[in-house]
Enzyme design. Structure first.
Site, PDB file in Angstrom:
ATOM      1  N   THR A 185      33.855  11.033   5.673  1.00 26.06           N
ATOM      2  CA  THR A 185      33.231  12.355   5.702  1.00 26.06           C
ATOM      3  C   THR A 185      34.285  13.406   5.371  1.00 26.06           C
ATOM      4  OG1 THR A 185      33.666  12.916   8.018  1.00 26.06           O
ATOM      5  CG2 THR A 185      31.799  11.459   7.578  1.00 26.06           C
ATOM      6  N   CYS A 186      33.922  14.673   5.545  1.00 28.31           N
ATOM      7  CA  CYS A 186      34.860  15.742   5.219  1.00 28.31           C
ATOM      8  C   CYS A 186      36.010  15.841   6.208  1.00 28.31           C
ATOM      9  CB  CYS A 186      34.133  17.083   5.130  1.00 28.31           C
ATOM     10  SG  CYS A 186      33.422  17.643   6.696  1.00 28.31           S
ATOM     11  N   GLN A 211      25.517  10.733   8.542  1.00 29.76           N
ATOM     12  CA  GLN A 211      26.622  10.163   7.778  1.00 29.76           C
ATOM     13  C   GLN A 211      26.899   8.721   8.195  1.00 29.76           C
ATOM     14  OE1 GLN A 211      29.310  13.298   8.837  1.00 29.76           O
ATOM     15  NE2 GLN A 211      29.006  14.422   6.925  1.00 29.76           N
ATOM     16  N   GLY A 221      27.639  22.033  -5.995  1.00 28.82           N
ATOM     17  CA  GLY A 221      27.398  20.702  -5.440  1.00 28.82           C
ATOM     18  C   GLY A 221      26.035  20.638  -4.793  1.00 28.82           C
ATOM     19  N   MET A 257      25.979  18.003   1.713  1.00 29.99           N
ATOM     20  CA  MET A 257      26.641  19.210   2.192  1.00 29.99           C
ATOM     21  C   MET A 257      26.059  20.445   1.512  1.00 29.99           C
ATOM     22  SD  MET A 257      29.014  19.995   4.445  1.00 29.99           S
ATOM     23  CE  MET A 257      30.263  18.724   4.591  1.00 29.99           C
ATOM     24  N   GLY A 258      25.729  20.309   0.228  1.00 29.06           N
ATOM     25  CA  GLY A 258      25.080  21.413  -0.465  1.00 29.06           C
ATOM     26  C   GLY A 258      23.736  21.753   0.148  1.00 29.06           C
TER      27      GLY A 258
END
Length: 448
Positions: A49-50, A120, A189, A193-194
């Site tokens: 993930t981020c 996720q 994006g 997430m976008g």
């Protein structure tokens, strides 16, 4: 076989290190295949993930499995194994289960309680299942973690109270403009997430949104969903970024691309109004030099990590932690109880073999015994054996759910001369339940 978790997150590494180790979605199948090709790994799952990269693997030996996992991560990142040691954490057996349950509950996130991690984890499982790298052990582990995550959010209300990285980043934009109502936004994006950014902007009463994406069809779908919710929106290609950025008040970049998507040349200085750029990509979507451009206010994962590291969550996490601890105990008890089942099966099989042998012996000694009498004798003998075995087999399953449960199965095999290899082979895909939740929890350098 036991579960091994090896990972790196915002707790142990800064953004520069995470950038090198993060695995883009397109590379996940390759990394999973590399993991499964290792001799000590039977199953593998990758959560990227981020703000975290974690491998969950079913291994036949701790040290050998750990070396395999770290080697794969090092090869993927291009770093030496020694360069990763200070940033990786390791959980084993019960501790690995506890860690995943904590992650799925949102208690280990940069923004405590954020609900996105649950999706996720589910996505990571779906990819691993498609690639054929998860078996029974990781299937049970992940499904349990998803159920626990849902329970935590339902029972504690963390899904309402917990924010997200997106909302935390946009809070800076709201502060800069005194609110986002009527402002224009550019989302670069159109992935998950976008979608989160689009939802957050809609709730902030954004004036209009442009979605720029490499595949314009995907951007068009996200824009259309906003339009359906009464937010003026359209899609565009990445080739138009300089013009799109110039027209925007807020830019949210979250492509998941390997290289930078927004170069310094695409951003012009601002004199009339500020420009807030939220770079939520890992690796970064925006070149570092953009932050130095006049009138630009940059928010990225690195700055968010520093801001949120010591900030109180404002959430009642105690109940959530209690739920996770309770579920860990139940999970390990179930694993221990299931581990004794093959031994019980072997015992009953041995008893049936003895009964059959004795009935055959009776037949040879009393060949003239009529059929009805012979059948009644057989039923009686089997009833006696079943009754004798009922209490000890039920009791051993109950005892097996305790911390020392595996010892009872071993004792049963020893007392009745059962083949120890038979039950062992049947339980090979189970977690090593002899370990309690906090057996191993340490950084690779041994204590840093």
């Amino acid at each position: 076989m036991s579960i091994l978790a090896v990972g790196m997150s915002h707790h142990t590494a800064d953004l520069r290190v995470l950038e090198r180790v993060t695995v883009p979605a397109g590379d996940v199948p390759k990394v999973l295949a590399d993991l499964l090709s290792r001799p000590n790994i039977a199953e593998a799952l990758l959560v990227s993930t981020c703000n975290r990269v974690e491998v969950y693997a079913v291994v036949d030996a701790f040290h050998a499995g750990l070396n395999d996992v770290v080697d794969v991560l090092a090869r993927h990142s291009g770093d030496d194994v020694s360069a990763l040691h200070d940033h990786l954490y390791v959980h084993y057996a019960g501790s690995a289960a506890q860690h995943l349950f904590t992650v799925a509950a949102g208690l280990d996130s940069m923004v405590v309680g954020e609900p996105q991690i649950l999706g996720q984890v589910r996505q990571a499982y779906n990819v691993a299942r498609e690639q054929g790298t998860v078996g029974r052990t990781l299937h049970e582990l992940v499904q349990t973690s998803l159920r626990i995550g849902k329970r935590v959010h339902t029972d504690t209300g963390l899904d309402q109270a917990g924010g997200s990285v997106v909302s935390e980043a946009l809070a800076d934009a709201e502060q800069a403009f005194g609110g986002l109502a009527g402002r224009s936004a550019l989302i670069i994006g159109a992935g998950s997430m976008g979608g989160l950014a689009a939802a957050a902007l809609r709730r902030a009463a954004i004036g209009e949104v442009v979605v720029a994406n490499r595949t314009e069809a995907n951007g068009a779908r996200l824009a259309a969903s906003l339009t359906e919710q009464d937010v003026p929106a359209r899609s565009a290609g990445l080739a138009d970024l300089p013009e799109l950025i110039a027209a925007a008040d807020v830019v949210v970049a979250c492509t998941g691309a390997v290289g930078s998507v927004v170069p310094v040349s695409a951003v012009a200085p601002r004199a009339d109004r500020p420009l807030v750029i939220c770079d939520l990509g890992l690796p970064r979507d925006v070149e570092e030099g953009v932050a130095a451009i006049a009138g630009v206010r940059m928010v990225d994962l690195d700055s968010l990590q520093r801001r949120l590291a010591d900030a109180p969550s404002g959430l009642d996490t105690r109940r959530a932690g209690e739920i996770v601890a309770e579920e860990v105990r139940a999970y390990l008890a179930a694993q221990r109880s299931a581990e004794v089942t093959p031994t019980v099966t072997a015992l009953r099989k041995r008893a049936a073999e003895v009964v059959d042998a004795e009935l055959l012996r009776l037949h040879s000694r009393l060949p003239d015994l009529d059929g009805s009498t012979r059948d009644e004798l057989a039923r009686t003998v089997r009833r006696v054996v079943d009754k004798l075995l009922h209490t000890p087999t039920v009791r051993v399953k109950e005892l097996a759910s305790g911390p020392e449960g595996s010892g009872y199965a071993e004792a049963l095999r020893e007392l009745f001369g059962l083949d120890p290899q038979a039950p062992a082979s049947l339980t090979a895909t189970r977690i090593d339940s002899r370990h309690e939740p906090a057996v191993l929890d340490f950084p690779l350098d041994g204590g840093r």
